[in-house]
Design an enzyme around this catalytic site. Structure first.
Site, mmCIF file in Angstrom:
data_model
loop_
_atom_site.group_PDB
_atom_site.id
_atom_site.type_symbol
_atom_site.label_atom_id
_atom_site.label_comp_id
_atom_site.label_asym_id
_atom_site.label_seq_id
_atom_site.Cartn_x
_atom_site.Cartn_y
_atom_site.Cartn_z
ATOM 1 N N ASP A 18 6.082 -5.713 0.615
ATOM 2 C CA ASP A 18 6.543 -6.047 1.955
ATOM 3 C C ASP A 18 6.717 -4.708 2.691
ATOM 4 O O ASP A 18 7.274 -3.765 2.129
ATOM 5 C CB ASP A 18 7.897 -6.772 1.846
ATOM 6 C CG ASP A 18 8.354 -7.325 3.179
ATOM 7 O OD1 ASP A 18 8.116 -6.683 4.209
ATOM 8 O OD2 ASP A 18 8.958 -8.414 3.175
ATOM 9 N N LYS A 57 -1.297 -3.642 16.005
ATOM 10 C CA LYS A 57 -1.317 -4.928 16.722
ATOM 11 C C LYS A 57 0.090 -5.326 17.186
ATOM 12 O O LYS A 57 1.047 -5.182 16.444
ATOM 13 C CB LYS A 57 -1.849 -6.003 15.774
ATOM 14 C CG LYS A 57 -1.737 -7.419 16.345
ATOM 15 C CD LYS A 57 -2.829 -8.302 15.846
ATOM 16 C CE LYS A 57 -2.510 -8.955 14.534
ATOM 17 N NZ LYS A 57 -3.693 -9.678 14.034
ATOM 18 N N GLY A 83 -8.771 -7.097 3.570
ATOM 19 C CA GLY A 83 -9.297 -5.770 3.265
ATOM 20 C C GLY A 83 -10.350 -5.202 4.207
ATOM 21 O O GLY A 83 -10.854 -4.105 3.968
HETATM 22 C C1 SAM Z 1 -4.559 -10.492 10.350
HETATM 23 S S1 SAM Z 1 -4.179 -10.159 8.670
HETATM 24 C C2 SAM Z 1 -4.881 -8.568 8.399
HETATM 25 C C3 SAM Z 1 -6.390 -8.579 8.302
HETATM 26 C C4 SAM Z 1 -6.933 -7.225 7.862
HETATM 27 N N1 SAM Z 1 -6.720 -6.208 8.887
HETATM 28 C C5 SAM Z 1 -8.436 -7.291 7.587
HETATM 29 O O1 SAM Z 1 -9.194 -6.874 8.475
HETATM 30 O O2 SAM Z 1 -8.838 -7.733 6.516
HETATM 31 C C6 SAM Z 1 -2.454 -9.805 8.769
HETATM 32 C C7 SAM Z 1 -1.825 -9.448 7.436
HETATM 33 O O3 SAM Z 1 -0.491 -8.951 7.666
HETATM 34 C C8 SAM Z 1 0.247 -9.208 6.490
HETATM 35 N N2 SAM Z 1 1.669 -9.052 6.709
HETATM 36 C C9 SAM Z 1 2.465 -9.753 7.564
HETATM 37 N N3 SAM Z 1 3.754 -9.390 7.420
HETATM 38 C C10 SAM Z 1 3.784 -8.401 6.479
HETATM 39 C C11 SAM Z 1 4.816 -7.636 5.881
HETATM 40 N N4 SAM Z 1 6.103 -7.824 6.227
HETATM 41 N N5 SAM Z 1 4.493 -6.731 4.926
HETATM 42 C C12 SAM Z 1 3.180 -6.554 4.550
HETATM 43 N N6 SAM Z 1 2.162 -7.271 5.084
HETATM 44 C C13 SAM Z 1 2.448 -8.189 6.020
HETATM 45 C C14 SAM Z 1 -0.163 -10.641 6.121
HETATM 46 O O4 SAM Z 1 0.096 -10.910 4.758
HETATM 47 C C15 SAM Z 1 -1.665 -10.650 6.467
HETATM 48 O O5 SAM Z 1 -2.458 -10.475 5.335
#
Ligand code: SAM
Length: 200
Positions: free
Chosen positions: A90, A153, A49
C-alpha cells in the site's frame, strides 16, 4: 468515444502492453520528454504493469524501474528494457518507505496512475484521489532528486486548484495534461511537475 477506447485497447494489445493506460504516459512522454536514458523511476500504482514496462523501455538497460501496487504484479517482459522491480505494498505503508530507503538512493522520476475505487460520488472520488496525490507529493519529498519530475493522475474537483497551488511551490514548472487517450468525459487529468525543489 467508445470507438476511440476500442482503438487504444487494440493498440495496447498489438504493442504487447497489458493495459491501454500506457498511452496516457506515452503521449506525455512524446510531448514533454521527461523520461531519459539511465534514470531510476518509481511507478506508484503500477498494476498490471504498462507504465513500468513503457518507462523501462525508454530509460533503457542502465535504468531501474520500481513498480508499487496493492496488487501483485508479475509481468513477463520481452522487449529490451531497464531492470524492473515489482513491489506489492500500500502506498501509505511505512514499510514501503523503509524498503525503498534501504534499496535505492532516490529516483529521478515519480509516476503515479493510482486511482481510488470509484464510489459513484464525484466528491468522494475527488477527495480520495487528492489524498493519493498528496501521498505522491510526500513520496517525492522523501525520494525524488533535486530537479526531478512527477507525473501524477488526479480526479479534478473543487479542491484541485488548492492542490495545484501546493505543487507550484514545489516545482519550477507545473502543467495539467489531458491525454487524448483519457476519456473526455472523465475528470482525470495528469499533473506534470518538473524541476523539483526538495527544500521547499
Ligand atoms: C489505473 S491502475 C494503474 C495502471 C498502470 N499504470 C498500467 O499502465 O498498467 C491504478 C492502480 O492503482 C493502484 N492503487 C490504488 N490505490 C493504491 C494504494 N493505496 N497503494 C498502491 N496502489 C494503489 C490499484 O491497485 C491499481 O492497480
Amino acid at each position: 468515444m467508445r470507438k476511440e477506447q476500442d482503438y487504444y485497447f487494440h493498440k495496447a494489445k498489438k504493442e504487447k502492453y497489458p493495459a491501454r493506460s500506457v498511452f496516457k504516459l506515452e503521449e506525455a512522454q512524446l510531448k514533454h520528454r521527461f523520461l531519459k536514458f539511465g534514470q531510476r523511476v518509481l511507478d506508484l500504482g503500477c498494476h498490471p504493469g504498462s507504465w513500468s514496462l513503457y518507462a523501462a523501455e525508454v530509460i533503457g538497460e542502465k535504468g531501474v524501474v520500481v513498480g508499487v501496487d496493492l496488487q501483485h504484479t508479475d509481468l513477463a517482459v520481452q522487449k529490451p528494457h531497464a531492470e524492473i522491480h515489482w513491489l506489492c505494498y500500500d502506498v501509505y505503508s511505512e514499510d514501503l518507505v523503509v524498503y525503498l530507503k534501504q534499496n535505492w538512493p532516490g529516483f529521478h522520476v515519480v509516476l503515479s496512475d493510482m486511482a481510488p475505487r470509484t464510489t459513484g460520488s464525484q466528491y468522494a472520488d475527488h477527495q480520495h484521489s487528492l489524498r493519493l496525490a498528496e501521498r505522491v507529493l510526500q513520496m517525492a519529498r522523501l525520494f525524488l532528486h533535486k530537479n526531478g519530475t512527477v507525473y501524477c493522475k488526479v480526479f479534478q474537483g473543487e479542491d484541485f486548484p488548492q492542490f495545484l497551488k501546493k505543487c507550484r511551490a514545489l516545482f519550477t514548472s507545473v502543467k495539467v495534461v489531458k491525454p487524448r487517450s483519457s476519456r473526455q468525459e472523465s475528470r482525470e487529468v495528469f499533473l506534470l511537475g518538473r524541476g523539483f525543489h526538495p527544500q521547499r
